[in-house]
Design a protein around this motif. Structure first.
Motif, PDB file in Angstrom:
ATOM      1  N   PHE A  41      36.653  34.468  45.531  1.00  0.00           N
ATOM      2  CA  PHE A  41      37.689  33.939  46.064  1.00  0.00           C
ATOM      3  C   PHE A  41      39.076  35.017  45.195  1.00  0.00           C
ATOM      4  CE2 PHE A  41      42.664  33.374  47.567  1.00  0.00           C
ATOM      5  CZ  PHE A  41      42.630  33.370  48.778  1.00  0.00           C
ATOM      6  N   ALA A  42      39.276  35.128  44.300  1.00  0.00           N
ATOM      7  CA  ALA A  42      39.947  35.974  43.395  1.00  0.00           C
ATOM      8  C   ALA A  42      39.371  37.495  43.295  1.00  0.00           C
ATOM      9  CB  ALA A  42      39.984  34.895  42.063  1.00  0.00           C
ATOM     10  N   TYR A  43      38.207  37.875  43.466  1.00  0.00           N
ATOM     11  CA  TYR A  43      37.625  39.037  43.702  1.00  0.00           C
ATOM     12  C   TYR A  43      37.803  39.815  45.048  1.00  0.00           C
ATOM     13  CZ  TYR A  43      34.322  42.853  43.399  1.00  0.00           C
ATOM     14  OH  TYR A  43      33.667  43.524  42.843  1.00  0.00           O
ATOM     15  N   VAL A  44      37.861  39.264  45.773  1.00  0.00           N
ATOM     16  CA  VAL A  44      38.973  39.774  47.050  1.00  0.00           C
ATOM     17  C   VAL A  44      39.904  39.545  47.246  1.00  0.00           C
ATOM     18  CG1 VAL A  44      39.120  39.485  49.796  1.00  0.00           C
ATOM     19  CG2 VAL A  44      36.813  37.992  48.601  1.00  0.00           C
ATOM     20  N   GLN A  45      41.416  38.786  46.449  1.00  0.00           N
ATOM     21  CA  GLN A  45      42.051  38.648  46.258  1.00  0.00           C
ATOM     22  C   GLN A  45      42.894  39.904  46.137  1.00  0.00           C
ATOM     23  OE1 GLN A  45      44.751  35.384  44.953  1.00  0.00           O
ATOM     24  NE2 GLN A  45      45.949  35.879  46.911  1.00  0.00           N
ATOM     25  N   THR A  46      41.914  40.008  44.838  1.00  0.00           N
ATOM     26  CA  THR A  46      42.535  40.877  44.023  1.00  0.00           C
ATOM     27  C   THR A  46      42.091  42.543  44.133  1.00  0.00           C
ATOM     28  OG1 THR A  46      41.650  39.582  41.879  1.00  0.00           O
ATOM     29  CG2 THR A  46      41.982  42.253  41.621  1.00  0.00           C
ATOM     30  N   LEU A  47      41.349  42.657  45.357  1.00  0.00           N
ATOM     31  CA  LEU A  47      41.504  43.795  45.742  1.00  0.00           C
ATOM     32  C   LEU A  47      42.000  44.338  46.638  1.00  0.00           C
ATOM     33  CD1 LEU A  47      37.367  43.985  46.937  1.00  0.00           C
ATOM     34  CD2 LEU A  47      37.773  45.125  45.291  1.00  0.00           C
ATOM     35  N   VAL A  48      42.434  43.005  47.799  1.00  0.00           N
ATOM     36  CA  VAL A  48      43.983  43.232  48.783  1.00  0.00           C
ATOM     37  C   VAL A  48      45.008  43.534  48.224  1.00  0.00           C
ATOM     38  CG1 VAL A  48      44.922  42.272  50.521  1.00  0.00           C
ATOM     39  CG2 VAL A  48      42.102  41.889  50.171  1.00  0.00           C
ATOM     40  N   GLU A  49      45.421  42.519  47.069  1.00  0.00           N
ATOM     41  CA  GLU A  49      46.602  42.829  46.109  1.00  0.00           C
ATOM     42  C   GLU A  49      46.429  43.472  45.243  1.00  0.00           C
ATOM     43  OE1 GLU A  49      48.819  40.668  48.139  1.00  0.00           O
ATOM     44  OE2 GLU A  49      47.490  39.588  49.510  1.00  0.00           O
ATOM     45  N   ASN A  50      45.670  43.546  44.445  1.00  0.00           N
ATOM     46  CA  ASN A  50      46.217  44.406  43.362  1.00  0.00           C
ATOM     47  C   ASN A  50      45.538  46.242  43.514  1.00  0.00           C
ATOM     48  OD1 ASN A  50      45.970  42.080  42.091  1.00  0.00           O
ATOM     49  ND2 ASN A  50      45.951  42.640  40.118  1.00  0.00           N
ATOM     50  N   GLY A  51      44.178  46.096  44.646  1.00  0.00           N
ATOM     51  CA  GLY A  51      44.242  47.962  45.133  1.00  0.00           C
ATOM     52  C   GLY A  51      43.328  47.916  44.035  1.00  0.00           C
ATOM     53  N   ARG A  52      42.385  47.046  43.344  1.00  0.00           N
ATOM     54  CA  ARG A  52      41.671  47.306  43.120  1.00  0.00           C
ATOM     55  C   ARG A  52      40.395  46.555  42.074  1.00  0.00           C
ATOM     56  NH1 ARG A  52      41.515  44.870  37.538  1.00  0.00           N
ATOM     57  NH2 ARG A  52      43.609  43.776  37.385  1.00  0.00           N
ATOM     58  N   LEU A  53      39.174  46.773  41.857  1.00  0.00           N
ATOM     59  CA  LEU A  53      38.295  46.006  41.366  1.00  0.00           C
ATOM     60  C   LEU A  53      38.772  45.150  40.838  1.00  0.00           C
ATOM     61  CD1 LEU A  53      35.323  48.507  41.383  1.00  0.00           C
ATOM     62  CD2 LEU A  53      35.416  46.820  42.571  1.00  0.00           C
ATOM     63  N   PRO A  54      37.789  43.331  40.024  1.00  0.00           N
ATOM     64  CA  PRO A  54      38.947  42.578  38.909  1.00  0.00           C
ATOM     65  C   PRO A  54      37.813  42.601  38.224  1.00  0.00           C
ATOM     66  CG  PRO A  54      37.187  41.450  40.604  1.00  0.00           C
ATOM     67  CD  PRO A  54      37.326  43.368  40.599  1.00  0.00           C
ATOM     68  N   THR A  55      38.747  42.301  36.780  1.00  0.00           N
ATOM     69  CA  THR A  55      37.971  42.235  35.383  1.00  0.00           C
ATOM     70  C   THR A  55      37.184  40.913  35.354  1.00  0.00           C
ATOM     71  OG1 THR A  55      40.357  41.228  34.568  1.00  0.00           O
ATOM     72  CG2 THR A  55      39.744  43.744  34.555  1.00  0.00           C
ATOM     73  N   ALA A  56      36.755  40.520  34.495  1.00  0.00           N
ATOM     74  CA  ALA A  56      35.429  39.410  33.920  1.00  0.00           C
ATOM     75  C   ALA A  56      37.236  38.233  33.961  1.00  0.00           C
ATOM     76  CB  ALA A  56      34.738  39.042  33.488  1.00  0.00           C
ATOM     77  N   GLY A  57      37.955  38.623  33.411  1.00  0.00           N
ATOM     78  CA  GLY A  57      38.592  36.961  33.137  1.00  0.00           C
ATOM     79  C   GLY A  57      38.481  35.858  33.969  1.00  0.00           C
ATOM     80  N   THR A  58      39.591  34.686  33.761  1.00  0.00           N
ATOM     81  CA  THR A  58      39.164  33.267  33.927  1.00  0.00           C
ATOM     82  C   THR A  58      41.006  33.234  34.635  1.00  0.00           C
ATOM     83  OG1 THR A  58      39.798  32.439  32.393  1.00  0.00           O
ATOM     84  CG2 THR A  58      37.365  33.148  33.330  1.00  0.00           C
ATOM     85  N   MET A  59      41.825  33.981  34.981  1.00  0.00           N
ATOM     86  CA  MET A  59      43.059  33.837  35.307  1.00  0.00           C
ATOM     87  C   MET A  59      43.702  33.950  36.347  1.00  0.00           C
ATOM     88  SD  MET A  59      46.181  32.082  34.655  1.00  0.00           S
ATOM     89  CE  MET A  59      45.612  32.073  32.455  1.00  0.00           C
ATOM     90  N   PRO A  60      42.681  33.395  37.838  1.00  0.00           N
ATOM     91  CA  PRO A  60      43.596  33.800  39.231  1.00  0.00           C
ATOM     92  C   PRO A  60      44.850  33.904  39.330  1.00  0.00           C
ATOM     93  CG  PRO A  60      43.044  30.923  39.329  1.00  0.00           C
ATOM     94  CD  PRO A  60      43.179  31.502  37.548  1.00  0.00           C
ATOM     95  N   SER A  61      45.557  33.971  40.209  1.00  0.00           N
ATOM     96  CA  SER A  61      46.424  34.349  40.952  1.00  0.00           C
ATOM     97  C   SER A  61      47.601  32.833  40.477  1.00  0.00           C
ATOM     98  CB  SER A  61      46.870  35.719  42.348  1.00  0.00           C
ATOM     99  OG  SER A  61      46.186  33.772  43.235  1.00  0.00           O
ATOM    100  N   GLU A  62      48.627  33.396  40.877  1.00  0.00           N
ATOM    101  CA  GLU A  62      50.085  31.746  40.541  1.00  0.00           C
ATOM    102  C   GLU A  62      49.405  31.159  41.850  1.00  0.00           C
ATOM    103  OE1 GLU A  62      54.402  30.484  40.599  1.00  0.00           O
ATOM    104  OE2 GLU A  62      53.876  32.888  41.739  1.00  0.00           O
ATOM    105  N   GLU A  63      49.139  31.962  43.444  1.00  0.00           N
ATOM    106  CA  GLU A  63      48.919  31.197  44.622  1.00  0.00           C
ATOM    107  C   GLU A  63      47.941  30.325  44.163  1.00  0.00           C
ATOM    108  OE1 GLU A  63      48.642  32.410  49.204  1.00  0.00           O
ATOM    109  OE2 GLU A  63      47.121  33.298  47.813  1.00  0.00           O
TER     110      GLU A  63
END
Length: 482
Positions: A41-63
């Protein structure tokens, strides 16, 4: 449209049942209680909200952090004694917190999902955007429904594969298709946000197109379809790489067969099928090189880590990962039978965060129908042995595809054992890209009962899978809501 009209009604029914079954699983499985779903889910949210591919860290969004906290995610996963949101007070707190102004754009980290290709996640941005006015749980369920649709595609192509691979007995095709549609692990994984759902559907399509090519010959249209499917598979999940050696050998075999009538055009068609994904791989390497990353990305790291051990050790490890240890081999799995305890018992049922299983007595009883179906399947293979000899090359291709996937999974586990000192994470869901072969095997078992009893046995097989699916869902309901 003409191609769609030629698809049998039974195939569409199998697809509908698989889709509805996965929808049921998406409803009964609590949010984020599927392996790695928070990361996906965090991968998809990063694509939409950040406009880029995610990194391998483990900190998701506040939501997502708030949702996981209020759902008691850490306390529930791996702890069957705990259940999520058991009181009205907890439910009200969850609703209140998720309705608040929570940031959706976080640091752009997606944990283990970050190493996967982006196609599945890019498709999931559609339901994510459609549910953008709702809470995170609304968006998660919409995204799960897209995965459920992919389960329908898997069952559709599984039926079509069985029809091509086992022509002549139409009722047996339905047995294979319905059994795949009702497979509990397919419903469980396709009722979640996980790229496995798309991997299963793409793999099923590859099996079907190859079977079609073996029946009607390698046409340019089929070659392009195979090439496109390979490219889509590579963009879906890295596990698809395991199927590629078998597919390429299949293209070579098909080209040689077609060369007698089509001449050089057959080899050009095969080359075209290979060139489509090869060009994609070359582009990927170029992008990585110019961006300062290893040419093969995460695959390069895996190859480097594999080099820490010897080739013989890795071969021995992969063998024991699936089969009993041979004399002279070092024991990598002391005290357990991987064939029985990992691949069979866990296939009977392993849900949630791999913490929801059937009791041991149920796993023991499951051996009985498994043995009977195996005997019937062998009986049918003996009956049609003359046909088997004529189709040995085709069957070898399917076997090579299965072996390639199994070797890839075993090699990856070997790498993980080097990093984590023998830790085993083997899950039968990794073998679900081979579901079309399971459908064909079950159809063979039904045919093995003979013309008189075959349809009745086929019906019993479907009822058995339906019962298995229902009791699996009851296990999950009892685990999380009992």
């Amino acid at each position: 449209m003409s191609h769609l009209r030629r698809v049998p009604s039974a195939a569409w029914i199998c697809a509908l049942i698989a889709c509805l079954n996965a929808v049921c699983w998406s409803v009964i499985t609590p949010p984020f209680q599927v392996p790695d779903e928070p990361s996906h889910f965090a991968y998809v949210q990063t694509l939409v909200e950040n406009g880029r591919l995610p990194t391998a860290g483990t900190m998701p969004s506040e939501e997502e952090q708030v949702a996981l906290r209020d759902l008691d995610n850490k306390a529930v996963k791996w702890h069957p004694e705990n259940q999520p949101v058991t009181t009205q007070e907890e439910q009200l707190r969850l609703q209140h917190d998720l309705a608040g102004p929570l940031r959706r754009s976080g640091p752009g980290e997606a944990g283990v999902a970050a190493s996967q290709p982006p196609l599945y996640y890019a498709l999931q941005t559609i339901p994510y955007e459609l549910g953008s006015s709702g809470t995170i749980l609304d968006r998660l369920e919409l995204m799960r429904l897209l995965s459920a649709l992919m389960a329908g595609i898997t069952a559709l192509f599984a039926y079509l594969f069985v029809r091509e691979a086992l022509p002549g007995v139409a009722w047996a095709w339905t047995v294979g298709g319905l059994s795949v549609a009702l497979a509990p692990l397919l419903g469980f994984m396709s009722g979640a946000v996980n790229p496995d759902a798309m991997l299963y559907s793409v793999a099923a399509a590859v099996f079907y197109v190859l079977a079609r090519a073996f029946r009607s010959g390698l046409t340019r249209r089929l070659a392009v379809a195979i090439g496109v499917l390979i490219a889509v598979g590579l963009l879906t999940k890295l596990n698809f790489i395991g199927l590629i050696p078998g597919v390429i050998v299949g293209l070579v075999v098909l080209a040689r067969r077609a060369a007698g009538t089509l001449g050089g055009a057959a080899y050009r068609s095969a080359a075209l099928a290979i060139a489509i994904p090869a060009s994609l791989a070359c582009l990927y390497i170029v992008i990585n090189v110019f961006s300062g990353h290893p040419g093969l990305g995460v695959v390069s790291s895996a190859i480097h880590l594999t080099g820490r051990g010897s080739v013989l050790s890795e071969i021995s490890y992969i063998w024991q990962f699936y089969l009993p240890r041979l004399p002279g081999m070092v024991s990598y799995f002391p005290g357990i039978s991987t064939t029985r305890q990992i691949w069979f018992d866990k296939s009977v049922g392993q849900y949630g965060w791999l913490d929801t299983t059937f009791p041991v007595w149920a796993e023991n009883i499951a051996l009985i129908p498994a043995a009977l179906l195996t005997i019937l399947g062998i009986r049918e293979l003996i009956t049609v042995r003359a046909t088997l000899r004529r189709r040995i090359a085709e069957l070898a291709i399917y076997a090579l595809m299965g072996a390639g996937l199994m070797v890839l999974i075993g090699a990856d586990q070997y790498v993980q054992s080097l990093l984590k000192e023998g830790e085993t994470y083997a899950e039968p869901r990794y073998l679900l890209p081979l579901l079309p072969l399971l459908g064909a095997a079950l159809a063979l078992s039904a045919r093995g009962a003979g013309r008189r009893w075959g349809p009745a046995v086929g019906t019993l097989i479907v009822v058995l899978f339906l019962a298995h699916d229902l009791f699996s869902q009851l296990q999950v309901i009892s685990r999380f809501y009992g």
